[in-house]
Design a protein around this motif. Structure first.
Motif, PDB file in Angstrom:
ATOM      1  N   SER A 273       0.786  -1.229   0.000  1.00  0.00           N
ATOM      2  CA  SER A 273       0.000   0.000   0.000  1.00  0.00           C
ATOM      3  C   SER A 273       0.822   1.286   0.000  1.00  0.00           C
ATOM      4  CB  SER A 273      -0.951   0.012   1.205  1.00  0.00           C
ATOM      5  OG  SER A 273      -0.252  -0.205   2.410  1.00  0.00           O
ATOM      6  N   SER A 274       2.083   1.218   0.399  1.00  0.00           N
ATOM      7  CA  SER A 274       2.914   2.423   0.342  1.00  0.00           C
ATOM      8  C   SER A 274       3.124   2.871  -1.103  1.00  0.00           C
ATOM      9  CB  SER A 274       4.262   2.185   1.026  1.00  0.00           C
ATOM     10  OG  SER A 274       4.084   2.081   2.423  1.00  0.00           O
ATOM     11  N   VAL A 275       3.101   1.928  -2.024  1.00  0.00           N
ATOM     12  CA  VAL A 275       3.141   2.263  -3.454  1.00  0.00           C
ATOM     13  C   VAL A 275       1.730   2.566  -3.946  1.00  0.00           C
ATOM     14  CG1 VAL A 275       3.578   1.359  -5.777  1.00  0.00           C
ATOM     15  CG2 VAL A 275       5.244   0.976  -3.950  1.00  0.00           C
ATOM     16  N   ARG A 276       0.781   1.744  -3.557  1.00  0.00           N
ATOM     17  CA  ARG A 276      -0.604   1.938  -4.011  1.00  0.00           C
ATOM     18  C   ARG A 276      -1.127   3.335  -3.670  1.00  0.00           C
ATOM     19  NH1 ARG A 276      -5.205   1.384  -1.145  1.00  0.00           N
ATOM     20  NH2 ARG A 276      -4.161   0.253   0.537  1.00  0.00           N
ATOM     21  N   MET A 277      -0.750   3.859  -2.511  1.00  0.00           N
ATOM     22  CA  MET A 277      -1.262   5.152  -2.047  1.00  0.00           C
ATOM     23  C   MET A 277      -0.397   6.334  -2.483  1.00  0.00           C
ATOM     24  SD  MET A 277      -2.408   3.865   1.781  1.00  0.00           S
ATOM     25  CE  MET A 277      -3.030   5.471   2.303  1.00  0.00           C
ATOM     26  N   TRP A 278       0.588   6.081  -3.314  1.00  0.00           N
ATOM     27  CA  TRP A 278       1.479   7.134  -3.800  1.00  0.00           C
ATOM     28  C   TRP A 278       0.793   7.859  -4.945  1.00  0.00           C
ATOM     29  CZ3 TRP A 278       7.270   5.977  -5.369  1.00  0.00           C
ATOM     30  CH2 TRP A 278       7.947   7.189  -5.541  1.00  0.00           C
ATOM     31  N   LYS A 279      -0.096   8.757  -4.624  1.00  0.00           N
ATOM     32  CA  LYS A 279      -0.940   9.427  -5.616  1.00  0.00           C
ATOM     33  C   LYS A 279      -0.154  10.372  -6.533  1.00  0.00           C
ATOM     34  CE  LYS A 279      -4.481   7.404  -3.819  1.00  0.00           C
ATOM     35  NZ  LYS A 279      -5.030   6.190  -4.494  1.00  0.00           N
ATOM     36  N   SER A 280       0.959  10.890  -6.047  1.00  0.00           N
ATOM     37  CA  SER A 280       1.731  11.844  -6.848  1.00  0.00           C
ATOM     38  C   SER A 280       2.815  11.169  -7.683  1.00  0.00           C
ATOM     39  CB  SER A 280       2.381  12.883  -5.926  1.00  0.00           C
ATOM     40  OG  SER A 280       3.308  12.265  -5.036  1.00  0.00           O
ATOM     41  N   LEU A 281       2.802   9.840  -7.731  1.00  0.00           N
ATOM     42  CA  LEU A 281       3.880   9.103  -8.396  1.00  0.00           C
ATOM     43  C   LEU A 281       4.140   9.579  -9.816  1.00  0.00           C
ATOM     44  CD1 LEU A 281       5.945   6.820  -8.672  1.00  0.00           C
ATOM     45  CD2 LEU A 281       4.043   5.232  -9.097  1.00  0.00           C
ATOM     46  N   GLU A 282       3.117   9.595 -10.642  1.00  0.00           N
ATOM     47  CA  GLU A 282       3.296   9.964 -12.047  1.00  0.00           C
ATOM     48  C   GLU A 282       3.783  11.406 -12.188  1.00  0.00           C
ATOM     49  OE1 GLU A 282       0.696   8.432 -10.834  1.00  0.00           O
ATOM     50  OE2 GLU A 282       0.464   6.540 -11.925  1.00  0.00           O
ATOM     51  N   SER A 283       3.248  12.309 -11.362  1.00  0.00           N
ATOM     52  CA  SER A 283       3.634  13.713 -11.474  1.00  0.00           C
ATOM     53  C   SER A 283       5.046  13.974 -10.955  1.00  0.00           C
ATOM     54  CB  SER A 283       2.633  14.597 -10.714  1.00  0.00           C
ATOM     55  OG  SER A 283       2.614  14.280  -9.336  1.00  0.00           O
ATOM     56  N   GLU A 284       5.555  13.085 -10.114  1.00  0.00           N
ATOM     57  CA  GLU A 284       6.918  13.244  -9.607  1.00  0.00           C
ATOM     58  C   GLU A 284       7.948  13.014 -10.709  1.00  0.00           C
ATOM     59  OE1 GLU A 284       8.035  14.315  -6.817  1.00  0.00           O
ATOM     60  OE2 GLU A 284       6.231  14.306  -5.569  1.00  0.00           O
ATOM     61  N   PHE A 285       7.576  12.215 -11.698  1.00  0.00           N
ATOM     62  CA  PHE A 285       8.501  11.884 -12.781  1.00  0.00           C
ATOM     63  C   PHE A 285       7.827  12.174 -14.134  1.00  0.00           C
ATOM     64  CE2 PHE A 285       9.056   8.893  -9.202  1.00  0.00           C
ATOM     65  CZ  PHE A 285      10.295   9.347  -8.750  1.00  0.00           C
ATOM     66  N   PRO A 286       7.616  13.436 -14.441  1.00  0.00           N
ATOM     67  CA  PRO A 286       6.849  13.814 -15.629  1.00  0.00           C
ATOM     68  C   PRO A 286       7.512  13.433 -16.950  1.00  0.00           C
ATOM     69  CG  PRO A 286       7.899  15.737 -14.648  1.00  0.00           C
ATOM     70  CD  PRO A 286       8.080  14.618 -13.686  1.00  0.00           C
ATOM     71  N   ASP A 287       8.820  13.194 -16.913  1.00  0.00           N
ATOM     72  CA  ASP A 287       9.526  12.831 -18.147  1.00  0.00           C
ATOM     73  C   ASP A 287       9.536  11.333 -18.396  1.00  0.00           C
ATOM     74  OD1 ASP A 287      10.130  15.531 -18.568  1.00  0.00           O
ATOM     75  OD2 ASP A 287      11.973  15.398 -17.383  1.00  0.00           O
ATOM     76  N   GLN A 288       8.911  10.579 -17.504  1.00  0.00           N
ATOM     77  CA  GLN A 288       8.879   9.125 -17.619  1.00  0.00           C
ATOM     78  C   GLN A 288       7.435   8.645 -17.692  1.00  0.00           C
ATOM     79  OE1 GLN A 288      11.712   7.292 -17.633  1.00  0.00           O
ATOM     80  NE2 GLN A 288      13.190   8.859 -17.009  1.00  0.00           N
ATOM     81  N   VAL A 289       7.228   7.517 -18.349  1.00  0.00           N
ATOM     82  CA  VAL A 289       5.917   6.869 -18.310  1.00  0.00           C
ATOM     83  C   VAL A 289       5.971   5.834 -17.203  1.00  0.00           C
ATOM     84  CG1 VAL A 289       4.222   5.493 -19.548  1.00  0.00           C
ATOM     85  CG2 VAL A 289       5.544   7.231 -20.768  1.00  0.00           C
ATOM     86  N   VAL A 290       5.129   6.023 -16.198  1.00  0.00           N
ATOM     87  CA  VAL A 290       5.168   5.178 -15.009  1.00  0.00           C
ATOM     88  C   VAL A 290       3.798   4.549 -14.778  1.00  0.00           C
ATOM     89  CG1 VAL A 290       5.542   5.136 -12.514  1.00  0.00           C
ATOM     90  CG2 VAL A 290       6.932   6.628 -13.950  1.00  0.00           C
ATOM     91  N   TYR A 291       3.786   3.252 -14.495  1.00  0.00           N
ATOM     92  CA  TYR A 291       2.559   2.549 -14.153  1.00  0.00           C
ATOM     93  C   TYR A 291       2.636   2.112 -12.695  1.00  0.00           C
ATOM     94  CZ  TYR A 291       2.376   2.169 -19.255  1.00  0.00           C
ATOM     95  OH  TYR A 291       2.391   2.448 -20.607  1.00  0.00           O
ATOM     96  N   ASN A 292       1.611   2.430 -11.935  1.00  0.00           N
ATOM     97  CA  ASN A 292       1.548   2.059 -10.523  1.00  0.00           C
ATOM     98  C   ASN A 292       0.666   0.826 -10.377  1.00  0.00           C
ATOM     99  OD1 ASN A 292       1.037   1.820  -7.746  1.00  0.00           O
ATOM    100  ND2 ASN A 292       1.053   4.024  -7.421  1.00  0.00           N
ATOM    101  N   THR A 293       1.275  -0.306 -10.006  1.00  0.00           N
ATOM    102  CA  THR A 293       0.498  -1.530  -9.811  1.00  0.00           C
ATOM    103  C   THR A 293       0.552  -1.991  -8.353  1.00  0.00           C
ATOM    104  OG1 THR A 293       2.322  -3.055 -10.368  1.00  0.00           O
ATOM    105  CG2 THR A 293       0.965  -2.244 -12.195  1.00  0.00           C
ATOM    106  N   GLY A 294       0.758  -1.026  -7.441  1.00  0.00           N
ATOM    107  CA  GLY A 294       0.731  -1.362  -6.017  1.00  0.00           C
ATOM    108  C   GLY A 294      -0.646  -1.879  -5.625  1.00  0.00           C
ATOM    109  N   PHE A 295      -0.687  -2.845  -4.726  1.00  0.00           N
ATOM    110  CA  PHE A 295      -1.977  -3.444  -4.387  1.00  0.00           C
ATOM    111  C   PHE A 295      -2.082  -3.799  -2.903  1.00  0.00           C
ATOM    112  CE2 PHE A 295       0.957  -6.764  -5.284  1.00  0.00           C
ATOM    113  CZ  PHE A 295       0.521  -7.961  -4.742  1.00  0.00           C
ATOM    114  N   GLY A 296      -3.234  -3.445  -2.342  1.00  0.00           N
ATOM    115  CA  GLY A 296      -3.625  -3.819  -0.995  1.00  0.00           C
ATOM    116  C   GLY A 296      -2.542  -3.681   0.050  1.00  0.00           C
ATOM    117  N   GLY A 297      -2.617  -4.547   1.048  1.00  0.00           N
ATOM    118  CA  GLY A 297      -1.573  -4.644   2.070  1.00  0.00           C
ATOM    119  C   GLY A 297      -0.760  -5.886   1.794  1.00  0.00           C
ATOM    120  N   SER A 298      -0.227  -5.964   0.603  1.00  0.00           N
ATOM    121  CA  SER A 298       0.389  -7.199   0.124  1.00  0.00           C
ATOM    122  C   SER A 298       1.714  -7.523   0.805  1.00  0.00           C
ATOM    123  CB  SER A 298       0.603  -7.125  -1.384  1.00  0.00           C
ATOM    124  OG  SER A 298       1.464  -6.040  -1.714  1.00  0.00           O
TER     125      SER A 298
END
Length: 220
Positions: free
Chosen positions: A55-80
């Protein structure tokens, strides 16, 4: 004469019913399907960057905007846990044929009293499968973070972090991103103001400090 046929039909129904029931109870299966469908609906191409894990990745809402020059996919899930990512590695990582992968697992494992050796075994299996699929993929293990609510297990987290660091040093194509020190105060204690109310997950300010640790790893 109908009894043998009826018994056979019942056996077949019970077998397939049990298989369906099992499939529906694999942890995080429905969430993983939703993540896959969401990314598919947006469109994607191979050779991009995947961030995955708990969930630390799943809840990273600003992930894509932090790296605007990169294409990033967030596949974080649950409390895995690491073992959960192992089960869902294809839909969350492998099928995207990524250039880079960042993995955050181990935090929930330790809190659930999973042995460090078991966590490292799962992480090794994950890394091995990714590099077998594409030896040129860069795999980065993210250290556990120092959450106030889990500070009682500080020693365990430091052991895991050190083992991940050593693993990265001894395995080609594997990196280690430390977010531990960046989230501590000058006395080496976690900073409650960087976390939301549960004192486990980061708030916006916490993610700002967390994000800075990835800059050099995102460079081509």
């Amino acid at each position: 004469m109908k009894k043998p046929f009826n018994l056979l039909l019942l056996a077949v129904c019970l077998f397939f019913g049990s298989q369906t029931s099992y499939a529906q109870t694999v942890p995080f299966e429905n969430e993983v399907k939703e993540i896959s469908a969401r990314i598919d609906s947006l469109g994607w191409q191979a050779g991009e960057t995947i961030f995955t894990g708990s969930s630390s990745v799943r809840m990273w809402k600003s992930l894509e905007s932090e790296f605007p020059d990169q294409v990033v996919y967030n596949t974080g899930f649950g409390g895995s846990k690491a073992s959960d990512l192992e089960k869902h590695l294809f839909p969350l990582v492998l099928r995207f044929e990524p250039k880079k992968v960042f993995i955050y697992e181990g935090d929930n494992d330790l809190w659930a009293d999973v042995e460090v050796s078991s966590i490292m075994e799962s992480l090794d299996n994950i890394v091995t499968r990714i590099l077998l699929a594409n030896p040129h993929t860069e795999v980065n293990l993210i250290s556990a973070k120092p959450s106030p609510s889990r500070w009682s297990k500080k020693k365990n987290y430091l052991i895991l972090n050190d083992l991940m660091r050593q693993y990265a040093q001894t395995h080609e194509g594997v990196g280690y991103v430390s977010v531990w020190e960046a989230l501590l105060d000058s006395n080496g204690s976690p900073r409650p103001e960087l976390y939301i109310e549960d004192q486990l997950h980061l708030n916006e300010a916490g993610y700002k400090l967390w994000s800075a640790q990835f800059k050099e790893f995102m460079e081509d």
